[in-house]
Scaffold this motif. Structure first.
Motif: not given
Length: 98
Positions: A69-98
């Motif tokens: 919506s452009g209004h940061l409405d938590p009910s009007d978004c596409i999101d990824i389950d945080p448990f799914t994200i927690a299972e993703c590969e842990s990496v070095a901070d790409p901002i610090k690496v760059a």
């Protein structure tokens, strides 16, 4: 991640090739490949647009999300389950690496 801790994303940064770097409350950075989700179609199809993918990316509901919506409405978004994200590969901070 500790067993008793609910995974929580505090920052999301778009990477190349439809990747998101999720900065977690526990201090880890998770590399989240979103391309496989986009290829599933359905609600994820909207993320095919690189401008939308990058510009609507945010954190809502304590996870990686795209603001519809452009209004940061938590009910009007596409999101990824945080448990799914927690299972993703842990990496070095790409901002610090760059």
């Amino acid at each position: 991640m500790q067993e008793d801790m609910f995974p929580s994303v505090v920052q999301a940064v778009a990477g190349e090739n439809f990747t998101v770097y999720a900065y977690m409350l526990d201090g880890t950075v998770r590399k989240v490949p979103v391309k496989p989700l986009i290829e599933q179609g359905g609600v994820w199809e909207r993320l095919k647009d690189p401008d939308f993918f990058h510009n609507a990316l945010t954190v809502l509901n304590d996870t990686v999300a795209w603001d519809l919506s452009g209004h940061l409405d938590p009910s009007d978004c596409i999101d990824i389950d945080p448990f799914t994200i927690a299972e993703c590969e842990s990496v070095a901070d790409p901002i610090k690496v760059a």
